[in-house]
Design a protein around this motif. Sequence first.
Motif, PDB file in Angstrom:
ATOM      1  N   THR A 181       0.830  -1.201   0.000  1.00 51.51           N
ATOM      2  CA  THR A 181       0.000   0.000   0.000  1.00 51.51           C
ATOM      3  C   THR A 181       0.868   1.256   0.000  1.00 51.51           C
ATOM      4  N   ILE A 182       1.906   1.264   0.807  1.00 54.20           N
ATOM      5  CA  ILE A 182       2.840   2.405   0.831  1.00 54.20           C
ATOM      6  C   ILE A 182       3.511   2.542  -0.524  1.00 54.20           C
ATOM      7  N   GLU A 183       3.990   1.428  -1.075  1.00 56.25           N
ATOM      8  CA  GLU A 183       4.648   1.455  -2.381  1.00 56.25           C
ATOM      9  C   GLU A 183       3.713   1.993  -3.462  1.00 56.25           C
ATOM     10  N   CYS A 227       1.151   4.008  -3.106  1.00 61.19           N
ATOM     11  CA  CYS A 227       0.951   5.455  -2.919  1.00 61.19           C
ATOM     12  C   CYS A 227       2.159   6.253  -3.411  1.00 61.19           C
ATOM     13  N   VAL A 228       3.352   5.813  -3.046  1.00 63.14           N
ATOM     14  CA  VAL A 228       4.570   6.512  -3.487  1.00 63.14           C
ATOM     15  C   VAL A 228       4.638   6.527  -5.013  1.00 63.14           C
ATOM     16  N   ASP A 229       4.395   5.383  -5.645  1.00 66.91           N
ATOM     17  CA  ASP A 229       4.448   5.303  -7.108  1.00 66.91           C
ATOM     18  C   ASP A 229       3.350   6.129  -7.760  1.00 66.91           C
ATOM     19  N   HIS A 230       2.148   6.057  -7.228  1.00 61.98           N
ATOM     20  CA  HIS A 230       1.002   6.751  -7.825  1.00 61.98           C
ATOM     21  C   HIS A 230       1.137   8.276  -7.702  1.00 61.98           C
ATOM     22  N   VAL A 231       1.560   8.731  -6.548  1.00 63.92           N
ATOM     23  CA  VAL A 231       1.724  10.169  -6.320  1.00 63.92           C
ATOM     24  C   VAL A 231       2.912  10.703  -7.124  1.00 63.92           C
ATOM     25  N   ASP A 232       3.934   9.876  -7.289  1.00 68.79           N
ATOM     26  CA  ASP A 232       5.071  10.174  -8.169  1.00 68.79           C
ATOM     27  C   ASP A 232       5.710  11.540  -7.902  1.00 68.79           C
ATOM     28  N   GLY A 233       5.922  11.840  -6.614  1.00 71.94           N
ATOM     29  CA  GLY A 233       6.617  13.065  -6.253  1.00 71.94           C
ATOM     30  C   GLY A 233       5.791  14.337  -6.299  1.00 71.94           C
ATOM     31  N   LYS A 270      12.050   0.970   8.084  1.00 65.60           N
ATOM     32  CA  LYS A 270      13.104   0.758   7.087  1.00 65.60           C
ATOM     33  C   LYS A 270      12.508   0.385   5.740  1.00 65.60           C
ATOM     34  N   GLY A 271      11.485  -0.468   5.762  1.00 69.00           N
ATOM     35  CA  GLY A 271      10.826  -0.854   4.514  1.00 69.00           C
ATOM     36  C   GLY A 271      10.178   0.322   3.815  1.00 69.00           C
ATOM     37  N   ALA A 272       9.474   1.156   4.570  1.00 69.68           N
ATOM     38  CA  ALA A 272       8.810   2.326   3.985  1.00 69.68           C
ATOM     39  C   ALA A 272       9.838   3.315   3.433  1.00 69.68           C
ATOM     40  N   ALA A 273      10.930   3.500   4.145  1.00 73.25           N
ATOM     41  CA  ALA A 273      11.986   4.391   3.654  1.00 73.25           C
ATOM     42  C   ALA A 273      12.568   3.850   2.354  1.00 73.25           C
ATOM     43  N   ASP A 274      12.800   2.558   2.283  1.00 75.74           N
ATOM     44  CA  ASP A 274      13.329   1.936   1.056  1.00 75.74           C
ATOM     45  C   ASP A 274      12.375   2.085  -0.110  1.00 75.74           C
ATOM     46  N   LEU A 275      11.071   2.155   0.177  1.00 79.79           N
ATOM     47  CA  LEU A 275      10.064   2.302  -0.882  1.00 79.79           C
ATOM     48  C   LEU A 275       9.897   3.754  -1.347  1.00 79.79           C
TER      49      LEU A 275
END
Length: 105
Positions: free
Chosen positions: A62-64, A66-72, A93-98
């Motif tokens: 889910t975090i991944e 959101c990060v990909d969809h929002v795209d900065g 750590k996982g969320a930071a890596d994503l």
Amino acid sequence: MKKPLFTGSGVAIVTPFTKETVDLPTLGKLLDFQMKNGTDAIIVCGTTGEASTMSYRERMRTIEFCVDHVDGRLPVIAGTGSNNTAHAVMMSKGAADLGADALLV
């Protein structure tokens, strides 16, 4: 005085579900709505209730997503808190890596 990391309105976005898992297409629509309507940051897997019932894999996916969809286009703040310190560290750590911009612990 330090410069604030984030300003404005951060939305603790609800996590939609199917009968089996997170409903990513609907989550994408919710993210699009927030971005179109002036939200300044997305808070995913926060303390709105559902994150505590999600598996590690569901939370990371889910975090991944959101990060990909929002795209900065705006910051993503990932909820990684837990009653178990080691689990919170692992999720952080996982969320930071994503690519999460910040953590809500």
